[in-house]
Write a protein that holds these residues in place. Structure first.
Motif, PDB file in Angstrom:
ATOM      1  N   PRO A 149       0.666  -1.302   0.251  1.00 29.05           N
ATOM      2  CA  PRO A 149       0.185   0.090  -0.432  1.00 29.05           C
ATOM      3  C   PRO A 149       0.344   1.290  -0.569  1.00 29.05           C
ATOM      4  O   PRO A 149       0.409   2.230  -0.984  1.00 29.05           O
ATOM      5  N   ILE A 150       1.765   1.482   0.461  1.00 29.97           N
ATOM      6  CA  ILE A 150       2.485   2.437   0.799  1.00 29.97           C
ATOM      7  C   ILE A 150       3.392   2.503  -0.822  1.00 29.97           C
ATOM      8  O   ILE A 150       3.672   3.788  -1.282  1.00 29.97           O
ATOM      9  N   MET A 151       3.998   1.586  -1.363  1.00 24.58           N
ATOM     10  CA  MET A 151       4.584   1.583  -2.405  1.00 24.58           C
ATOM     11  C   MET A 151       4.037   2.332  -3.332  1.00 24.58           C
ATOM     12  O   MET A 151       4.287   3.273  -3.752  1.00 24.58           O
ATOM     13  N   LYS A 152       2.615   1.576  -3.610  1.00 26.03           N
ATOM     14  CA  LYS A 152       1.663   2.320  -4.731  1.00 26.03           C
ATOM     15  C   LYS A 152       1.258   3.835  -4.392  1.00 26.03           C
ATOM     16  O   LYS A 152       0.701   4.580  -4.963  1.00 26.03           O
ATOM     17  N   VAL A 153       0.982   3.942  -2.699  1.00 28.38           N
ATOM     18  CA  VAL A 153       0.496   5.541  -2.873  1.00 28.38           C
ATOM     19  C   VAL A 153       1.529   5.971  -3.022  1.00 28.38           C
ATOM     20  O   VAL A 153       1.885   7.464  -3.601  1.00 28.38           O
ATOM     21  N   LEU A 154       3.307   6.395  -2.395  1.00 27.95           N
ATOM     22  CA  LEU A 154       4.592   6.933  -3.126  1.00 27.95           C
ATOM     23  C   LEU A 154       3.792   7.232  -4.569  1.00 27.95           C
ATOM     24  O   LEU A 154       5.178   7.980  -5.267  1.00 27.95           O
ATOM     25  N   GLY A 155       3.880   5.728  -5.485  1.00 25.08           N
ATOM     26  CA  GLY A 155       4.101   5.831  -6.733  1.00 25.08           C
ATOM     27  C   GLY A 155       3.546   6.685  -7.092  1.00 25.08           C
ATOM     28  O   GLY A 155       3.350   7.171  -8.243  1.00 25.08           O
ATOM     29  N   LEU A 156       2.343   6.766  -7.231  1.00 18.59           N
ATOM     30  CA  LEU A 156       1.360   6.639  -8.282  1.00 18.59           C
ATOM     31  C   LEU A 156       1.001   8.672  -6.901  1.00 18.59           C
ATOM     32  O   LEU A 156       1.081   9.600  -7.842  1.00 18.59           O
ATOM     33  N   ALA A 157       1.756   9.058  -6.138  1.00 19.57           N
ATOM     34  CA  ALA A 157       2.100  10.689  -5.590  1.00 19.57           C
ATOM     35  C   ALA A 157       2.918  10.682  -6.967  1.00 19.57           C
ATOM     36  O   ALA A 157       2.823  12.183  -7.613  1.00 19.57           O
ATOM     37  N   LEU A 158       3.995  10.115  -7.200  1.00 17.60           N
ATOM     38  CA  LEU A 158       5.166  10.671  -8.085  1.00 17.60           C
ATOM     39  C   LEU A 158       4.726  11.203  -9.383  1.00 17.60           C
ATOM     40  O   LEU A 158       5.110  11.690 -10.005  1.00 17.60           O
ATOM     41  N   ILE A 159       3.658   9.988  -9.844  1.00 19.53           N
ATOM     42  CA  ILE A 159       2.809  10.105 -11.390  1.00 19.53           C
ATOM     43  C   ILE A 159       2.050  11.326 -11.048  1.00 19.53           C
ATOM     44  O   ILE A 159       2.298  12.457 -11.936  1.00 19.53           O
ATOM     45  N   GLN A 160       1.796  11.483  -9.732  1.00 21.23           N
ATOM     46  CA  GLN A 160       0.821  12.955 -10.248  1.00 21.23           C
ATOM     47  C   GLN A 160       1.632  14.663 -10.229  1.00 21.23           C
ATOM     48  O   GLN A 160       1.138  14.998 -10.548  1.00 21.23           O
ATOM     49  N   PHE A 161       2.262  13.982  -9.201  1.00 12.81           N
ATOM     50  CA  PHE A 161       3.108  15.626  -9.085  1.00 12.81           C
ATOM     51  C   PHE A 161       4.363  15.243 -10.495  1.00 12.81           C
ATOM     52  O   PHE A 161       5.394  16.031 -10.782  1.00 12.81           O
ATOM     53  N   GLY A 162       4.485  14.354 -11.293  1.00 12.52           N
ATOM     54  CA  GLY A 162       5.142  14.499 -12.667  1.00 12.52           C
ATOM     55  C   GLY A 162       6.415  14.172 -12.564  1.00 12.52           C
ATOM     56  O   GLY A 162       7.107  14.337 -13.660  1.00 12.52           O
ATOM     57  N   MET A 163       6.745  13.476 -11.497  1.00 15.90           N
ATOM     58  CA  MET A 163       8.160  13.168 -11.277  1.00 15.90           C
ATOM     59  C   MET A 163       8.355  11.373 -11.769  1.00 15.90           C
ATOM     60  O   MET A 163       9.642  11.301 -11.657  1.00 15.90           O
ATOM     61  N   MET A 164       7.082  10.788 -11.932  1.00 17.01           N
ATOM     62  CA  MET A 164       7.391   9.168 -12.674  1.00 17.01           C
ATOM     63  C   MET A 164       6.770   9.249 -14.403  1.00 17.01           C
ATOM     64  O   MET A 164       5.572  10.177 -13.946  1.00 17.01           O
ATOM     65  N   ARG A 165       7.284   8.594 -14.626  1.00 14.56           N
ATOM     66  CA  ARG A 165       6.570   8.671 -16.120  1.00 14.56           C
ATOM     67  C   ARG A 165       5.004   7.314 -16.032  1.00 14.56           C
ATOM     68  O   ARG A 165       5.186   6.258 -14.878  1.00 14.56           O
ATOM     69  N   ARG A 166       4.035   8.386 -16.922  1.00 12.56           N
ATOM     70  CA  ARG A 166       3.072   7.591 -16.747  1.00 12.56           C
ATOM     71  C   ARG A 166       2.939   5.944 -17.219  1.00 12.56           C
ATOM     72  O   ARG A 166       1.635   5.503 -16.464  1.00 12.56           O
ATOM     73  N   LYS A 167       3.186   5.180 -17.315  1.00 11.55           N
ATOM     74  CA  LYS A 167       3.667   4.120 -17.932  1.00 11.55           C
ATOM     75  C   LYS A 167       3.825   3.347 -16.940  1.00 11.55           C
ATOM     76  O   LYS A 167       3.656   2.160 -17.013  1.00 11.55           O
ATOM     77  N   MET A 168       4.194   3.928 -15.657  1.00  9.17           N
ATOM     78  CA  MET A 168       4.427   2.694 -14.377  1.00  9.17           C
ATOM     79  C   MET A 168       3.037   2.883 -13.145  1.00  9.17           C
ATOM     80  O   MET A 168       3.082   1.861 -12.954  1.00  9.17           O
ATOM     81  N   LEU A 169       1.698   3.119 -13.747  1.00  2.47           N
ATOM     82  CA  LEU A 169       0.498   3.381 -13.611  1.00  2.47           C
ATOM     83  C   LEU A 169       0.349   1.501 -13.268  1.00  2.47           C
ATOM     84  O   LEU A 169      -0.424   1.242 -12.039  1.00  2.47           O
ATOM     85  N   PRO A 170       0.555   1.097 -13.972  1.00  3.30           N
ATOM     86  CA  PRO A 170       0.062  -0.401 -13.957  1.00  3.30           C
ATOM     87  C   PRO A 170       0.392  -1.247 -12.510  1.00  3.30           C
ATOM     88  O   PRO A 170      -0.243  -1.721 -12.322  1.00  3.30           O
ATOM     89  N   ILE A 171       1.868  -0.695 -13.010  1.00  2.00           N
ATOM     90  CA  ILE A 171       2.416  -1.571 -11.956  1.00  2.00           C
ATOM     91  C   ILE A 171       2.087  -1.348 -10.716  1.00  2.00           C
ATOM     92  O   ILE A 171       1.161  -2.313  -9.475  1.00  2.00           O
ATOM     93  N   PHE A 172       1.847   0.278 -10.543  1.00 10.31           N
ATOM     94  CA  PHE A 172       1.066   0.855  -8.937  1.00 10.31           C
ATOM     95  C   PHE A 172      -0.392   0.179  -8.567  1.00 10.31           C
ATOM     96  O   PHE A 172      -0.555  -0.724  -7.693  1.00 10.31           O
ATOM     97  N   ASN A 173      -1.220   0.239  -9.737  1.00  7.90           N
ATOM     98  CA  ASN A 173      -2.562  -0.513  -9.712  1.00  7.90           C
ATOM     99  C   ASN A 173      -2.351  -2.387  -8.978  1.00  7.90           C
ATOM    100  O   ASN A 173      -3.090  -2.721  -8.308  1.00  7.90           O
ATOM    101  N   GLY A 209      -6.127   7.248 -13.615  1.00  8.95           N
ATOM    102  CA  GLY A 209      -5.509   6.368 -14.687  1.00  8.95           C
ATOM    103  C   GLY A 209      -6.654   7.032 -16.004  1.00  8.95           C
ATOM    104  O   GLY A 209      -6.501   7.499 -16.786  1.00  8.95           O
ATOM    105  N   LYS A 210      -7.619   7.160 -15.115  1.00  6.96           N
ATOM    106  CA  LYS A 210      -8.816   8.197 -16.036  1.00  6.96           C
ATOM    107  C   LYS A 210      -8.829   9.605 -16.992  1.00  6.96           C
ATOM    108  O   LYS A 210      -8.845   9.773 -17.663  1.00  6.96           O
ATOM    109  N   ARG A 211      -8.048  10.504 -15.877  1.00  2.52           N
ATOM    110  CA  ARG A 211      -7.395  11.295 -15.748  1.00  2.52           C
ATOM    111  C   ARG A 211      -6.173  11.750 -16.809  1.00  2.52           C
ATOM    112  O   ARG A 211      -6.095  12.824 -17.956  1.00  2.52           O
ATOM    113  N   GLN A 212      -5.793  10.596 -16.898  1.00  2.00           N
ATOM    114  CA  GLN A 212      -4.283  10.879 -17.645  1.00  2.00           C
ATOM    115  C   GLN A 212      -4.952  10.860 -19.481  1.00  2.00           C
ATOM    116  O   GLN A 212      -4.597  11.156 -20.097  1.00  2.00           O
ATOM    117  N   ARG A 213      -6.248  10.042 -19.438  1.00  2.34           N
ATOM    118  CA  ARG A 213      -6.593   9.519 -20.377  1.00  2.34           C
ATOM    119  C   ARG A 213      -6.889  10.701 -21.462  1.00  2.34           C
ATOM    120  O   ARG A 213      -7.217  11.000 -22.336  1.00  2.34           O
TER     121      ARG A 213
END
Length: 145
Positions: free
Chosen positions: A64-88, A140-144
């Motif tokens: 859960p914590i890795m998912k929240v942190l990873g999603l935060a990195l995506i949301q703040f533009g610090m990680m590529r959006r391609k990683m979203l399926p891994i966090f899902n 994910g919906k917002r990114q598409r």
């Protein structure tokens, strides 16, 4: 708004880990019920079965914590959006812990020798996991769009 709701989970998850998931005890009137949380359950599990303790620690704490942190990195533009399926996937793995707890409650109640009462922490932990999954879906919906 999603960013901040996601970051709020960094506060709420630890509360859920220490909150009582259930109260358990012997089904006799003179014996009290002992509260079990994610953390107290993990402590007991480390003494009896290290492999299961590692799995539950990963499902309940790290996923859960890795998912929240990873999603935060995506949301703040610090990680590529391609990683979203891994966090899902990490969010879905965290649901496995809820399943294990529910299975434990059903098995123990079925035996009838012990008494189990669900605690508010089980609902809080479940709500955290489901909120995390919903935030991930909405991100994910917002990114598409």
């Amino acid at each position: 708004m999603l960013k901040y709701l996601n970051l709020a989970l960094l506060i709420v998850f630890p509360i859920a880990w220490f909150a009582p998931l259930m109260r358990a005890g012997i089904n006799l009137p003179l014996f009290g019920l002992r509260e079990v949380s994610v953390i107290s359950g993990l402590q007991a599990l480390w003494d009896t079965d290290v492999i299961l303790a590692l799995l539950v620690t990963f499902f309940a704490v790290f996923a859960p914590i890795m998912k929240v942190l990873g999603l935060a990195l995506i949301q703040f533009g610090m990680m590529r959006r391609k990683m979203l399926p891994i966090f899902n996937i990490l969010g879905k793995l965290a649901m496995a812990d809820i399943f294990l707890i529910a299975l434990y409650i059903v098995i123990v109640k079925g035996v009838g020798m012990a008494k189990i009462e669900t605690g508010w922490g089980l609902y809080l932990f479940t709500a955290c996991i489901l909120t995390s999954i919903a935030i991930s879906f909405a991100t994910g919906k917002r990114q598409r769009a």
